[in-house]
Design a protein around this motif. Sequence first.
Motif, PDB file in Angstrom:
ATOM      1  N   PRO A  19       0.823  -1.216   0.000  1.00  0.00           N
ATOM      2  CA  PRO A  19       0.000   0.000   0.000  1.00  0.00           C
ATOM      3  C   PRO A  19       0.862   1.273   0.000  1.00  0.00           C
ATOM      4  CG  PRO A  19      -0.895  -1.591   1.530  1.00  0.00           C
ATOM      5  CD  PRO A  19       0.422  -2.141   1.067  1.00  0.00           C
ATOM      6  N   GLY A  20       0.576   2.151  -0.958  1.00  0.00           N
ATOM      7  CA  GLY A  20       1.297   3.420  -1.076  1.00  0.00           C
ATOM      8  C   GLY A  20       2.617   3.328  -1.819  1.00  0.00           C
ATOM      9  N   GLU A  21       3.106   2.125  -2.096  1.00  0.00           N
ATOM     10  CA  GLU A  21       4.385   1.938  -2.774  1.00  0.00           C
ATOM     11  C   GLU A  21       4.274   2.351  -4.234  1.00  0.00           C
ATOM     12  OE1 GLU A  21       7.697  -1.341  -1.826  1.00  0.00           O
ATOM     13  OE2 GLU A  21       5.896  -2.134  -2.748  1.00  0.00           O
ATOM     14  N   VAL A  22       5.399   2.795  -4.813  1.00  0.00           N
ATOM     15  CA  VAL A  22       5.434   3.285  -6.192  1.00  0.00           C
ATOM     16  C   VAL A  22       6.378   2.429  -7.035  1.00  0.00           C
ATOM     17  CG1 VAL A  22       6.068   5.236  -7.680  1.00  0.00           C
ATOM     18  CG2 VAL A  22       4.962   5.663  -5.491  1.00  0.00           C
ATOM     19  N   CYS A  23       5.959   2.130  -8.247  1.00  0.00           N
ATOM     20  CA  CYS A  23       6.809   1.490  -9.244  1.00  0.00           C
ATOM     21  C   CYS A  23       7.101   2.550 -10.301  1.00  0.00           C
ATOM     22  CB  CYS A  23       6.095   0.290  -9.869  1.00  0.00           C
ATOM     23  SG  CYS A  23       7.046  -0.498 -11.190  1.00  0.00           S
ATOM     24  N   LEU A  24       8.383   2.856 -10.521  1.00  0.00           N
ATOM     25  CA  LEU A  24       8.781   3.874 -11.492  1.00  0.00           C
ATOM     26  C   LEU A  24       9.368   3.209 -12.727  1.00  0.00           C
ATOM     27  CD1 LEU A  24       9.272   6.914 -12.176  1.00  0.00           C
ATOM     28  CD2 LEU A  24      11.579   6.571 -11.251  1.00  0.00           C
ATOM     29  N   LEU A  25       8.827   3.555 -13.885  1.00  0.00           N
ATOM     30  CA  LEU A  25       9.367   3.113 -15.167  1.00  0.00           C
ATOM     31  C   LEU A  25       9.955   4.351 -15.843  1.00  0.00           C
ATOM     32  CD1 LEU A  25       6.273   1.008 -16.241  1.00  0.00           C
ATOM     33  CD2 LEU A  25       8.372   0.149 -15.192  1.00  0.00           C
ATOM     34  N   TYR A  26      11.120   4.184 -16.459  1.00  0.00           N
ATOM     35  CA  TYR A  26      11.761   5.336 -17.095  1.00  0.00           C
ATOM     36  C   TYR A  26      12.520   4.897 -18.329  1.00  0.00           C
ATOM     37  CZ  TYR A  26      15.780   3.536 -14.507  1.00  0.00           C
ATOM     38  OH  TYR A  26      16.762   2.723 -14.000  1.00  0.00           O
ATOM     39  N   ALA A  62       3.434  13.870  -8.181  1.00  0.00           N
ATOM     40  CA  ALA A  62       4.439  14.813  -7.672  1.00  0.00           C
ATOM     41  C   ALA A  62       5.845  14.254  -7.864  1.00  0.00           C
ATOM     42  CB  ALA A  62       4.181  15.108  -6.199  1.00  0.00           C
ATOM     43  N   LEU A  63       5.999  12.941  -7.690  1.00  0.00           N
ATOM     44  CA  LEU A  63       7.283  12.283  -7.878  1.00  0.00           C
ATOM     45  C   LEU A  63       7.761  12.446  -9.320  1.00  0.00           C
ATOM     46  CD1 LEU A  63       8.368   8.920  -6.497  1.00  0.00           C
ATOM     47  CD2 LEU A  63       8.438   9.251  -8.952  1.00  0.00           C
ATOM     48  N   VAL A  64       6.882  12.180 -10.282  1.00  0.00           N
ATOM     49  CA  VAL A  64       7.240  12.325 -11.695  1.00  0.00           C
ATOM     50  C   VAL A  64       7.574  13.776 -12.016  1.00  0.00           C
ATOM     51  CG1 VAL A  64       6.320  12.219 -14.056  1.00  0.00           C
ATOM     52  CG2 VAL A  64       6.014  10.287 -12.508  1.00  0.00           C
ATOM     53  N   GLU A  65       6.787  14.702 -11.509  1.00  0.00           N
ATOM     54  CA  GLU A  65       7.042  16.125 -11.752  1.00  0.00           C
ATOM     55  C   GLU A  65       8.412  16.533 -11.200  1.00  0.00           C
ATOM     56  OE1 GLU A  65       5.096  20.399 -10.499  1.00  0.00           O
ATOM     57  OE2 GLU A  65       3.757  18.699 -10.801  1.00  0.00           O
ATOM     58  N   ARG A  66       8.739  16.064 -10.011  1.00  0.00           N
ATOM     59  CA  ARG A  66      10.029  16.397  -9.388  1.00  0.00           C
ATOM     60  C   ARG A  66      11.187  15.793 -10.177  1.00  0.00           C
ATOM     61  NH1 ARG A  66      13.551  19.538  -7.839  1.00  0.00           N
ATOM     62  NH2 ARG A  66      14.943  18.854  -6.192  1.00  0.00           N
ATOM     63  N   GLN A  80      18.052  16.824 -25.661  1.00  0.00           N
ATOM     64  CA  GLN A  80      18.681  15.522 -25.841  1.00  0.00           C
ATOM     65  C   GLN A  80      17.639  14.490 -26.205  1.00  0.00           C
ATOM     66  OE1 GLN A  80      21.749  14.163 -23.472  1.00  0.00           O
ATOM     67  NE2 GLN A  80      22.778  16.116 -23.400  1.00  0.00           N
ATOM     68  N   ASP A  81      18.005  13.241 -26.013  1.00  0.00           N
ATOM     69  CA  ASP A  81      17.139  12.097 -26.282  1.00  0.00           C
ATOM     70  C   ASP A  81      15.803  12.271 -25.552  1.00  0.00           C
ATOM     71  OD1 ASP A  81      16.281   9.616 -27.121  1.00  0.00           O
ATOM     72  OD2 ASP A  81      17.604   8.480 -25.822  1.00  0.00           O
ATOM     73  N   ASP A  82      14.796  11.569 -26.037  1.00  0.00           N
ATOM     74  CA  ASP A  82      13.496  11.617 -25.369  1.00  0.00           C
ATOM     75  C   ASP A  82      13.639  11.108 -23.937  1.00  0.00           C
ATOM     76  OD1 ASP A  82      13.965   8.982 -26.577  1.00  0.00           O
ATOM     77  OD2 ASP A  82      12.035   8.472 -25.696  1.00  0.00           O
ATOM     78  N   ARG A  83      12.854  11.688 -23.063  1.00  0.00           N
ATOM     79  CA  ARG A  83      12.845  11.285 -21.655  1.00  0.00           C
ATOM     80  C   ARG A  83      11.417  10.943 -21.287  1.00  0.00           C
ATOM     81  NH1 ARG A  83      14.418  16.221 -18.722  1.00  0.00           N
ATOM     82  NH2 ARG A  83      13.547  17.203 -20.531  1.00  0.00           N
ATOM     83  N   ALA A  84      11.245   9.775 -20.683  1.00  0.00           N
ATOM     84  CA  ALA A  84       9.907   9.353 -20.285  1.00  0.00           C
ATOM     85  C   ALA A  84       9.943   8.808 -18.864  1.00  0.00           C
ATOM     86  CB  ALA A  84       9.383   8.294 -21.239  1.00  0.00           C
ATOM     87  N   LEU A  85       8.940   9.175 -18.089  1.00  0.00           N
ATOM     88  CA  LEU A  85       8.767   8.692 -16.722  1.00  0.00           C
ATOM     89  C   LEU A  85       7.324   8.265 -16.547  1.00  0.00           C
ATOM     90  CD1 LEU A  85      10.538  11.692 -14.990  1.00  0.00           C
ATOM     91  CD2 LEU A  85      11.368   9.342 -14.888  1.00  0.00           C
ATOM     92  N   LEU A  86       7.120   7.129 -15.921  1.00  0.00           N
ATOM     93  CA  LEU A  86       5.774   6.653 -15.612  1.00  0.00           C
ATOM     94  C   LEU A  86       5.822   6.063 -14.201  1.00  0.00           C
ATOM     95  CD1 LEU A  86       2.831   5.826 -16.327  1.00  0.00           C
ATOM     96  CD2 LEU A  86       3.804   3.685 -17.199  1.00  0.00           C
ATOM     97  N   ALA A  87       5.015   6.583 -13.320  1.00  0.00           N
ATOM     98  CA  ALA A  87       4.940   6.073 -11.951  1.00  0.00           C
ATOM     99  C   ALA A  87       3.561   5.501 -11.696  1.00  0.00           C
ATOM    100  CB  ALA A  87       5.255   7.176 -10.947  1.00  0.00           C
ATOM    101  N   VAL A  88       3.536   4.303 -11.126  1.00  0.00           N
ATOM    102  CA  VAL A  88       2.287   3.641 -10.753  1.00  0.00           C
ATOM    103  C   VAL A  88       2.334   3.468  -9.241  1.00  0.00           C
ATOM    104  CG1 VAL A  88       0.893   1.566 -11.011  1.00  0.00           C
ATOM    105  CG2 VAL A  88       2.214   2.427 -12.952  1.00  0.00           C
TER     106      VAL A  88
END
Length: 94
Positions: A19-26, A62-66, A80-88
């Motif tokens: 609960p509350g944990e985040v998975c970050l894909l980048y 907020a995590l992705v924005e930061r 530079q190269d494309d940058r992508a962040l996805l947080a679940v």
Amino acid sequence: MLGAFKDTVLVPASVDLAPGEVCLLYSDGITEAFGGPTGKEMYGAQRLKAALAGCAGMPAAALVERLEQISTDWLGGDVQDDRALLAVQARPAR
């Protein structure tokens, strides 16, 4: 680039989040961004890990924005190269 090649093999994976944990894909555009004081230093996984640790407890948006702000600052205005962040994020415990 998923689906760009006919012979791409995808393997499903499952991740259980507490609960509350985040998975970050980048994308590699985050870790391979060149910038910093000299403009020639790679951002790297260690800096990303340290930045992520500084975001502990933040909601996913907020995590992705930061992290986007930090990586943009690292580039110092260079494109530079494309940058992508996805947080679940898993729902918090009730």
